[in-house]
Write a protein that holds these residues in place. Structure first.
Motif, PDB file in Angstrom:
ATOM      1  N   LEU A  46     -10.799 -14.025 -12.103  1.00  0.00           N
ATOM      2  CA  LEU A  46      -9.841 -13.272 -12.912  1.00  0.00           C
ATOM      3  C   LEU A  46     -10.063 -11.772 -12.755  1.00  0.00           C
ATOM      4  N   ASP A  47     -11.314 -11.334 -12.765  1.00  0.00           N
ATOM      5  CA  ASP A  47     -11.603  -9.911 -12.582  1.00  0.00           C
ATOM      6  C   ASP A  47     -11.076  -9.417 -11.248  1.00  0.00           C
ATOM      7  N   ARG A  48     -11.315 -10.184 -10.180  1.00  0.00           N
ATOM      8  CA  ARG A  48     -10.844  -9.771  -8.850  1.00  0.00           C
ATOM      9  C   ARG A  48      -9.320  -9.746  -8.798  1.00  0.00           C
ATOM     10  N   LEU A  49      -8.693 -10.740  -9.424  1.00  0.00           N
ATOM     11  CA  LEU A  49      -7.239 -10.793  -9.421  1.00  0.00           C
ATOM     12  C   LEU A  49      -6.640  -9.590 -10.125  1.00  0.00           C
ATOM     13  N   VAL A  50      -7.198  -9.215 -11.273  1.00  0.00           N
ATOM     14  CA  VAL A  50      -6.675  -8.058 -12.010  1.00  0.00           C
ATOM     15  C   VAL A  50      -6.836  -6.790 -11.184  1.00  0.00           C
ATOM     16  N   ALA A  51      -8.035  -6.595 -10.605  1.00  0.00           N
ATOM     17  CA  ALA A  51      -8.268  -5.395  -9.801  1.00  0.00           C
ATOM     18  C   ALA A  51      -7.327  -5.338  -8.607  1.00  0.00           C
ATOM     19  N   GLU A  52      -7.130  -6.488  -7.952  1.00  0.00           N
ATOM     20  CA  GLU A  52      -6.244  -6.520  -6.788  1.00  0.00           C
ATOM     21  C   GLU A  52      -4.800  -6.257  -7.205  1.00  0.00           C
ATOM     22  N   THR A  53      -4.367  -6.824  -8.307  1.00  0.00           N
ATOM     23  CA  THR A  53      -2.995  -6.630  -8.766  1.00  0.00           C
ATOM     24  C   THR A  53      -2.731  -5.159  -9.098  1.00  0.00           C
ATOM     25  N   ILE A  54      -3.669  -4.530  -9.794  1.00  0.00           N
ATOM     26  CA  ILE A  54      -3.507  -3.113 -10.136  1.00  0.00           C
ATOM     27  C   ILE A  54      -3.437  -2.275  -8.868  1.00  0.00           C
ATOM     28  N   LYS A  55      -4.318  -2.561  -7.910  1.00  0.00           N
ATOM     29  CA  LYS A  55      -4.337  -1.779  -6.685  1.00  0.00           C
ATOM     30  C   LYS A  55      -3.057  -1.950  -5.893  1.00  0.00           C
ATOM     31  N   ARG A  56      -2.562  -3.153  -5.798  1.00  0.00           N
ATOM     32  CA  ARG A  56      -1.337  -3.393  -5.037  1.00  0.00           C
ATOM     33  C   ARG A  56      -0.149  -2.678  -5.676  1.00  0.00           C
ATOM     34  N   HIS A  57      -0.119  -2.629  -7.006  1.00  0.00           N
ATOM     35  CA  HIS A  57       0.972  -1.924  -7.659  1.00  0.00           C
ATOM     36  C   HIS A  57       0.887  -0.424  -7.387  1.00  0.00           C
ATOM     37  N   GLU A  58      -0.333   0.113  -7.387  1.00  0.00           N
ATOM     38  CA  GLU A  58      -0.497   1.543  -7.090  1.00  0.00           C
ATOM     39  C   GLU A  58      -0.015   1.846  -5.677  1.00  0.00           C
ATOM     40  N   LEU A  59      -0.351   0.982  -4.715  1.00  0.00           N
ATOM     41  CA  LEU A  59       0.061   1.203  -3.333  1.00  0.00           C
ATOM     42  C   LEU A  59       1.574   1.123  -3.187  1.00  0.00           C
ATOM     43  N   ALA A  60       2.178   0.166  -3.897  1.00  0.00           N
ATOM     44  CA  ALA A  60       3.631   0.027  -3.816  1.00  0.00           C
ATOM     45  C   ALA A  60       4.327   1.260  -4.373  1.00  0.00           C
ATOM     46  N   ASP A  61       3.781   1.835  -5.436  1.00  0.00           N
ATOM     47  CA  ASP A  61       4.360   3.051  -6.000  1.00  0.00           C
ATOM     48  C   ASP A  61       4.201   4.237  -5.065  1.00  0.00           C
ATOM     49  N   ALA A  62       3.032   4.317  -4.406  1.00  0.00           N
ATOM     50  CA  ALA A  62       2.760   5.471  -3.546  1.00  0.00           C
ATOM     51  C   ALA A  62       3.591   5.425  -2.274  1.00  0.00           C
ATOM     52  N   ASP A  63       3.703   4.250  -1.642  1.00  0.00           N
ATOM     53  CA  ASP A  63       4.442   4.135  -0.381  1.00  0.00           C
ATOM     54  C   ASP A  63       4.927   2.697  -0.237  1.00  0.00           C
ATOM     55  N   PRO A  64       6.183   2.440  -0.557  1.00  0.00           N
ATOM     56  CA  PRO A  64       6.704   1.068  -0.509  1.00  0.00           C
ATOM     57  C   PRO A  64       6.592   0.421   0.858  1.00  0.00           C
TER      58      PRO A  64
ATOM     59  N   PRO B 236      -0.353  -3.153   2.007  1.00  0.00           N
ATOM     60  CA  PRO B 236      -1.256  -3.157   0.850  1.00  0.00           C
ATOM     61  C   PRO B 236      -2.725  -3.294   1.228  1.00  0.00           C
ATOM     62  N   GLU B 237      -3.003  -4.030   2.361  1.00  0.00           N
ATOM     63  CA  GLU B 237      -4.401  -4.221   2.734  1.00  0.00           C
ATOM     64  C   GLU B 237      -5.065  -2.907   3.118  1.00  0.00           C
ATOM     65  N   ASP B 238      -4.284  -1.945   3.642  1.00  0.00           N
ATOM     66  CA  ASP B 238      -4.873  -0.678   4.043  1.00  0.00           C
ATOM     67  C   ASP B 238      -5.410   0.093   2.847  1.00  0.00           C
ATOM     68  N   GLY B 239      -4.842  -0.156   1.689  1.00  0.00           N
ATOM     69  CA  GLY B 239      -5.237   0.610   0.519  1.00  0.00           C
ATOM     70  C   GLY B 239      -6.655   0.350   0.074  1.00  0.00           C
ATOM     71  N   TYR B 240      -7.204  -0.811   0.445  1.00  0.00           N
ATOM     72  CA  TYR B 240      -8.557  -1.118  -0.002  1.00  0.00           C
ATOM     73  C   TYR B 240      -9.580  -0.184   0.619  1.00  0.00           C
ATOM     74  N   LEU B 241      -9.233   0.406   1.797  1.00  0.00           N
ATOM     75  CA  LEU B 241     -10.158   1.344   2.413  1.00  0.00           C
ATOM     76  C   LEU B 241     -10.261   2.634   1.615  1.00  0.00           C
ATOM     77  N   ALA B 242      -9.261   2.912   0.774  1.00  0.00           N
ATOM     78  CA  ALA B 242      -9.280   4.130  -0.027  1.00  0.00           C
ATOM     79  C   ALA B 242     -10.091   3.963  -1.308  1.00  0.00           C
ATOM     80  N   VAL B 243     -10.498   2.746  -1.602  1.00  0.00           N
ATOM     81  CA  VAL B 243     -11.283   2.489  -2.805  1.00  0.00           C
ATOM     82  C   VAL B 243     -12.761   2.640  -2.473  1.00  0.00           C
ATOM     83  N   ASP B 244     -13.439   3.502  -3.189  1.00  0.00           N
ATOM     84  CA  ASP B 244     -14.862   3.720  -2.950  1.00  0.00           C
ATOM     85  C   ASP B 244     -15.663   2.901  -3.960  1.00  0.00           C
TER      86      ASP B 244
END
Length: 469
Positions: A170-188, A192-200
């Motif tokens: 559940l924790d991983r799902l929530v984190a992934e869902t939030i991140k994917r939404h941020e990526l969609a807002d930034a650049d439709p 989405p997989e590329d965005g994980y490289l931006a997470v430190d």
């Protein structure tokens, strides 16, 4: 079937295996129902206590959930604000800290207003309240903050599986869902997989509330790959060195000790001290950075704090509610790179006085050592980080008007209070009095009473329940 939650042991012993499983399942359902009701009641309490202005709304700030240097709302955008000081009454009634009460009310509002699907599932018995609260915690404190629409999108994705997956999933799902939404807002159009490289994910965290009775503390880190491999080699070398010097400790214990040695003797500290007047020990190494710990042992180890555990004579660490072994302190003192300072003994029973309003250091130190923490019910903030309050207010005009001073600066009229609870006592109907050395009795605006002493908080009386019309 068990009729109550407190059956005599004989009746429990008469249950068959199937009946025991059925009873356990029933109890779990009762527990989940109670937790869901608690969220609903917390949200209703918030409804009854709107702030008079945005400046009087409760927030997480200095000393809040994350030790934030800035203020952060207790729930996300779109949730109603809550009056700051109404939180304390909820925390005291539940036997939790005011910050924990903030989290409870914040989670309830987040679920009701921004995660309605999860809210409905909690009250339908499909998702345990604690699982929904972990999602609410993540959406409240997401960075950047989630809009109402973003939170609803997370709610839609998570609610479909929240009752069927484990906590880690559940924790991983929530984190992934939030991140994917941020990526969609930034650049439709972005992958989405590329965005994980931006997470430190790097971090180094000391869990200072997770203290073992053996006198150890958990440290967790996520490192760069090269750094992790370098650290592993350094710990392996340090463990072998300790073994060569005669240590009979297991490998894991020696690696742990080697990590502590790195903090005291790493090369960077030596280079920084070259050419300076930095203190050095007899073996030529720089003295480690001084870490100030306040360890208290009674003059006789039969005393109140001198607990004799399976690990040996035990005292108390002032930095949080934890124990320290006499053997550990002796080990610190034997280390030639440890700076040890012994402070004078203070009689905690003496009645010290001072003229005027200001509190001298000797009285302040006595009060800190006597009470240990903020004296508000259930608060655990260390006294050293608190204000020292005159229990009976000091009258600044008494001397000039020829009246006796009602709130003298004396040991028995002083108590440590964290800044938030000091403001609470000053600006609300909460009142307290001293009933003995280091013993305080608090009365809440709703008439609930609590006794606070150096051992903790005890309820000493509840008002009669209000009569229903």
């Amino acid at each position: 079937m068990i009729e109550t939650l407190a059956e005599p042991k004989a009746q429990v012993d008469d249950l068959s295996a199937s009946e025991l499983l059925h009873a356990l399942r029933e109890r779990k359902a009762v527990e989940d129902r109670a937790a869901a009701d608690q969220l609903a009641l917390a949200a209703r309490w918030a409804d009854l206590h709107p702030p008079e202005s945005i400046h009087t709304a409760t927030v997480f700030g200095d000393g809040g959930r994350y030790g934030l240097e800035h203020e952060e709302p207790i729930a996300g955008e779109g949730c109603p604000a809550v009056a700051e000081f109404c939180i304390a009454e909820v925390g005291a009634v539940l036997g939790i800290s005011s910050n924990s009460a903030k989290r409870l009310i914040g989670h309830a509002l987040e679920l009701r207003h921004r995660l309605p699907r999860l809210w409905a599932q909690v009250h339908a018995g499909q998702v345990p309240a604690w699982r929904a609260r972990t999602v609410a915690e993540a959406t409240i404190h997401a960075t950047p903050s989630l809009t109402v629409e973003a939170a609803r999108w997370v709610d839609t994705q998570v609610a479909a599986v929240a009752g069927r997956v484990g906590p880690a999933q559940l924790d991983r799902l929530v984190a992934e869902t939030i991140k994917r939404h941020e990526l969609a807002d930034a650049d439709p159009t972005a992958d989405p997989e590329d965005g994980y490289l931006a997470v430190d994910p790097r971090h180094a965290t000391v869990y200072d509330q997770d203290v073992h009775y053996a006198g150890t503390m958990r440290f967790e880190a996520e490192l760069d790959i090269a750094d992790a491999l370098d650290l592993d080699r350094a710990l392996a070398h340090g463990a072998e060195t300790l073994k060569a010097l005669g240590s009979a400790a297991p490998l894991d214990a020696r690696r742990s000790a080697a990590l502590g040695d790195l903090a005291r003797t790493q090369t960077a500290l030596d280079l920084h001290a070259q050419g300076s007047t930095a203190a050095r020990s007899e073996d030529g190494l720089t003295v480690a950075r001084e870490v100030v710990l306040h360890a208290h042992f009674p003059a006789s180890l039969d005393g109140l704090d001198g607990l004799e555990t399976v690990f040996g004579p035990t005292g108390r660490m002032e930095e949080g509610p934890r124990l320290v072994l006499l053997e550990q302190v002796q080990g610190w003192c034997r280390d030639s790179r440890t700076k040890v300072t012994v402070k004078p003994v203070i009689d905690l029973t003496a009645e010290l006085t001072a003229p005027g309003y200001d509190i001298p250091d000797r009285i302040r130190e006595q009060v800190i050592l006597r009470d240990r923490t903020c004296v508000f019910p259930w608060c655990t903030r260390p006294a050293r980080a608190c204000d020292i309050d005159h229990v009976i207010a000091y009258d600044h005009d008494a001397h000039t008007e020829g009246r006796p001073q009602p709130g003298a600066t004396v040991s028995s009229n002083l108590a440590p209070e964290c800044r938030w609870h000091h403001r609470l006592k000053t600006h609300t109907g909460w009142r307290y009095e001293v009933t003995g050395p280091g013993v305080y009795e608090w009365t809440s605006p709703h008439g609930h009473r609590y006794r606070r002493d150096r051992d903790g908080t005890t309820r000493i009386g509840d008002p009669d329940p209000p009569a229903r019309p």
